[in-house]
Structure formats: C-alpha cells, structure tokens
Design an enzyme around this catalytic site. Structure first.
Site, PDB file in Angstrom:
ATOM      1  N   LYS A 131       0.866  -1.186   0.000  1.00  0.00           N
ATOM      2  CA  LYS A 131       0.000   0.000   0.000  1.00  0.00           C
ATOM      3  C   LYS A 131       0.894   1.225   0.000  1.00  0.00           C
ATOM      4  CE  LYS A 131      -4.434   1.015   0.292  1.00  0.00           C
ATOM      5  NZ  LYS A 131      -5.602   0.206  -0.097  1.00  0.00           N
ATOM      6  N   ASP A 171      -7.111   4.081  -4.485  1.00  0.00           N
ATOM      7  CA  ASP A 171      -7.776   3.967  -3.185  1.00  0.00           C
ATOM      8  C   ASP A 171      -8.368   5.361  -2.950  1.00  0.00           C
ATOM      9  OD1 ASP A 171      -7.937   2.011  -0.696  1.00  0.00           O
ATOM     10  OD2 ASP A 171      -7.509   3.951   0.170  1.00  0.00           O
TER      11      ASP A 171
END
Ligand code: NDP
Ligand code: 2IT
Length: 451
Positions: A131, A171
């Site tokens: 991430k 995201d």
C-alpha cells in the site's frame, strides 16, 4: 482454559507490536483483529509458530519514504510526504492501492498494507500485499495541480515498482484521473508500456469492470451471506456511506439486485432519499462526484430530500449496511443503533470501517458480518485480472470479467465458511477470512525459508 491462554498470548504479542510500532494506532487495531483469529490456529499448527510467521508478517519487507516537491497554480512550492509499504511478497508481486488524503501517515498505510496481504491471498490470485500514498489533499486542487503532484510522486516511486515487482492501484483520492497521470510519468521515465498500475483507462490497458469491481463484489458478498439464511437482497433497505468509487458501484449493483439504497454521504454529511437512489439519480451523483467534484449536499437541493450536516447515515432504519467511505466510520453506538433498527447484514466496502467494539456487537447479535478483507476483495481481484490481461496482451469482455469476479466472491465466501463456521452453525467471517487468508501466505513463507 484454552481461551484464557489464547487471550494472554494475544496480549503478549500485541505488547510487542505496540512497543515496536509506537503511535501507529490503526496498525495496532488491524493486527489485533487478525492475531485474535490466528493465534489459536497457530497453537494447533505449531510449524507456523516455530518459524515465527506471525512475527514476520507484522514487519514490512520494505518501507519506502520520500519527498514530493511540486509547484501549485500560484507558483508556490509545496512539499508532501510519499510512501510505499512493500509488506509481503510470499505469493506474488506486492499489490495494493495508493491513498491521497491529508490523514495519511506511515501507521495508516501499514494497517492497509497488512490487511491487503490477507485480502489478496483470499482472492486466490497470485498477489502479495502493499500500500502507498501521500498526505496530499486532492480536494480543491486543479487538474493541473493534481497532474504535477502525480508526476513528482512517480518521479521517485518509479524506481521501486514494476509489473513483476510492485503494482499499485487506486484507493481514497486516487481514481482514473490520477492513475492516468501516474502511468504517463512512469512510461516516460522507463520508456516502457507495461502493466505497472491497475485501474488504467480502457484504451491503454485497463480492464473492463475494474472501476465497478469493489462495489459490485461487496454486494455479491452480501448476497452470498444472505443466501446462507435462505434470503436475498430483493426488497431490502440499504444504507451506503461514501459517494466515491466504491459507494457508487455498491449503490448501482444493490439497486440492480432489487434492493433500495436510501443514503449516500461524504465527509461533510449524508443525504436520505426514502424513495431510493435509482439509476437516474445515481448518474447525477457520478457526474457530481467524478466530473464536477462537488458535495453530496447538492443532491438534497436537486431532489428535495433531507441532508444531515456532519452526520453519518447509521441512524436510518435499514436491513443492510454497506459502509464504503473510510476506517472506523461505525463505532459501538452506531452498531447498536443499526441492530436496534433491524439491520442484520453488514458488508464492508471500506477497509476496517467498523471499530472493534462495533464488531463485538455484530458478533453478539449473530448478524451477517462480512469484513472488508473478504467483502471488498473484488477490487483487487479484478486488478489481478487486469494484470493477467496485460500479460496476455488481451482484453476480456465485460461478461467474462464480471463472471470471474462473481465467482471469486463466491469462492471467498466458501473459504470464510470453511474456516469460520462455529459449532452452532454461525459463520464467523472474521475468523474465516483471517485464517483462510493466512494459510496460503504462511505456507509459502515456510517453503521459501527464513527470508
Ligand atoms: P474515493 O476517494 O473514491 O471516495 C471516498 C469517499 O469516502 C468519499 O465520499 C469521501 O468523502 C468519503 N470519505 C473519505 N474519507 C473520509 C473521512 N475521513 N470521513 C468521512 N468520509 C470520508 O475512495 P474509494 O471509494 O476508492 O474508497 C472508499 C473505501 O473503500 C476506502 O476505505 C478504501 O480503502 C476502500 N477500498 C477501495 C477500493 C478501490 O478499489 N477503490 C478497494 C477496496 C477497498 P469526501 O469526498 O468528502 O472526502
Ligand atoms: O484496498 C484495496 O484493496 C484497494 N484499494 C485496491 C487495490 C488494488 O490493487 O486494486
């Protein structure tokens, strides 16, 4: 007895994690939820214990931190922080989104990267976990500013990623526009047209259904959970939070499947439309959010419905909650209110939207609770399908990709059932998803030695 021993082991493990990762509260929360499921399993399977698999899983393989300098429209120099957490590559290249939001910190991204490892494993596709992101706030920025920021971000990130190394995606705050700017800069720097990012535009290597996939998958998962009780989404009242990528397609699919979605929100408040957000109204929301980049309040003005400033939607009566905005958006009080109003299904599009207290309340009340790493895995699963198509230099039809996505969500549900069914028949999806996701990663780590 065994329970007491497990509680102590969880406490001891968490004391270490907290001491070594001070102040990273979201990371502690995400780890605790997983180890509560995994420690009893490891006690029954000592090979994982001896190899210190869990201790290794909470330490990222690599963390990249960098400076992102850029110039805004007024000619002023701005500086942001950039991050990429390469958490675990046991079963495939690092894979996971990028978040651009002012609340982004190292601890926030470590929680998301940690969740991603188990989620990606659950999809059945060969993807490790990662991430990244920045504390950059895209709100109120011009397209030109967003482009310059993305170019500066990629000017450092490009040397750490690649189609067989690390494949970022979107995201919060990173959608089609940002992926375009990031891809353009990567291609320019590497002189290579390759599937280094997912969520790309259709004309330049993107997969059909990737924009829809997280929200569609979340709704498919809700339907699978309902099926275990001989029920379906037809006629159900649903609350959706958020009005971004995940929320939009959760609303679309739930409506298509016969449910009525009565709320959507953004960080300023929520709208309540008791007639339901139908396809035409949703098209308005999509234009408002994706093109005009306006506020959800404008929906209330346009359609003459109520707007609740500064509030979350959980006080409205419903059957199904589809949290699709952000972490910790349902607390204990919200969970109690939902259940008292008759809600019996929670399917999470967001990552970790329910606090530990909220989860405990769902469990006590035996409701159908599909946690994020299972229910929202359709997004990254379809990213995996985009990677496959890029490698094959082919593009599959909408029906083909949607069919695969649907099957993957059914398979994830089966895995949760396999590892999470309790003696009384109740499916503990938390336990099921955590153990189901863990086993594949842990076995790969065992096979690859102490690395
Ligand atoms: P978007 O940026 O498209 O939309 C986010 C939405 O949530 C917006 O409506 C935003 O409101 C709201 N929101 C964001 N932060 C907050 C906050 N702190 N408080 C209240 N509302 C907030 O993001 P996505 O739809 O992509 O992501 C939503 C969630 O789904 C996140 O938890 C993400 O991690 C998760 N997720 C996303 C996947 C994907 O494929 N995109 C895959 C799996 C999970 P505002 O515009 O006012 O900020
Ligand atoms: O949280 C997530 O699973 C995502 N933001 C999607 C990640 C991806 O690589 O598609």
């Amino acid at each position: 007895m065994a329970n007491q021993m497990h509680d102590q082991l969880v406490k001891d493990f968490m004391a270490q994690v907290i001491a070594k990762n001070q102040g990273e509260v979201e990371f502690h929360q995400a780890v605790e939820e997983v180890v509560e499921s995994i420690i009893p399993f490891i006690e029954e399977n000592p090979k994982y214990k001896a190899a210190k698999i869990l201790e290794r899983c909470v330490e990222p393989e690599r963390v990249i931190l960098f400076r992102i300098p850029w110039v805004d429209d007024k000619g002023e120099v701005q500086v942001n922080k950039g991050y990429r957490i390469e958490m675990n590559s046991a079963i495939g290249p690092y894979k996971g989104g990028l978040r651009f939001h002012p609340t982004v910190t190292l601890g926030m991204l470590k929680f998301l990267a940690f969740e991603q490892v188990f989620k990606n494993s659950l999809t059945t596709l060969p993807m490790g976990g990662g991430k990244g992101g920045s504390d950059f706030d895209p709100k109120g920025k011009s397209d030109n500013e967003v482009m310059h920021f993305c170019q500066s971000f990629m000017s450092e990130l490009f040397r750490h990623i690649g189609p067989n190394t690390d494949v970022p995606a979107g995201d919060i705050g990173v959608g089609g526009r940002e992926i375009g700017f990031l891809f353009g800069q990567y291609k320019r720097l590497r002189n290579e047209f390759t599937g280094v990012l997912t969520g790309k535009g259709r004309e330049w290597g993107g997969s059909l259904i990737r924009p829809e996939a997280t929200g569609y998958g979340q709704v498919y998962f809700a339907e699978e959970m309902l099926k275990t009780r001989g029920d379906s989404l037809k006629g159900k009242i649903c609350l959706v939070s958020g009005s971004g990528n995940v929320a939009q397609y959760a609303t679309e699919k739930a409506t298509e499947m016969g449910a009525k979605v009565v709320t959507m929100s953004d960080s300023a408040g929520f709208i309540y439309d008791p007639d339901g957000i139908d396809a035409e109204k949703l098209a308005y929301v999509m234009h408002l959010k994706n093109v005009k980049r306006g506020r959800i309040k404008e929906y209330a003005d346009k359609y003459g419905v109520e707007y609740f400033e500064g509030k979350r939607p959980w006080g409205i009566k419903c059957d199904v909650a589809l949290p699709s905005a952000t972490q910790n958006e349902i607390d204990g009080d919200d969970a109690r209110t939902l259940i008292n109003n008759g809600c019996f299904v929670v399917s999470e599009g967001a990552n970790m939207p329910s606090t530990p207290e909220a989860i405990a309340i769902y469990m006590e009340n035996r409701i159908l609770y599909g946690l994020g790493k299972a229910a929202n895995a359709g997004g990254v699963a379809t990213s995996g399908l985009e990677m496959s198509q890029n490698s094959l230099r082919l593009s599959w039809t909408r029906e083909e990709v949607d069919g695969r996505l649907h099957q993957i969500m059914k398979d994830i549900h089966e895995t949760c059932k396999k590892y999470g069914t309790e003696e009384d028949g109740y499916i503990d999806y938390v336990k099921g998803a955590n153990i189901g996701g863990f086993v594949k990663v842990a076995d790969a780590m065992l096979a690859q030695g102490v690395v």
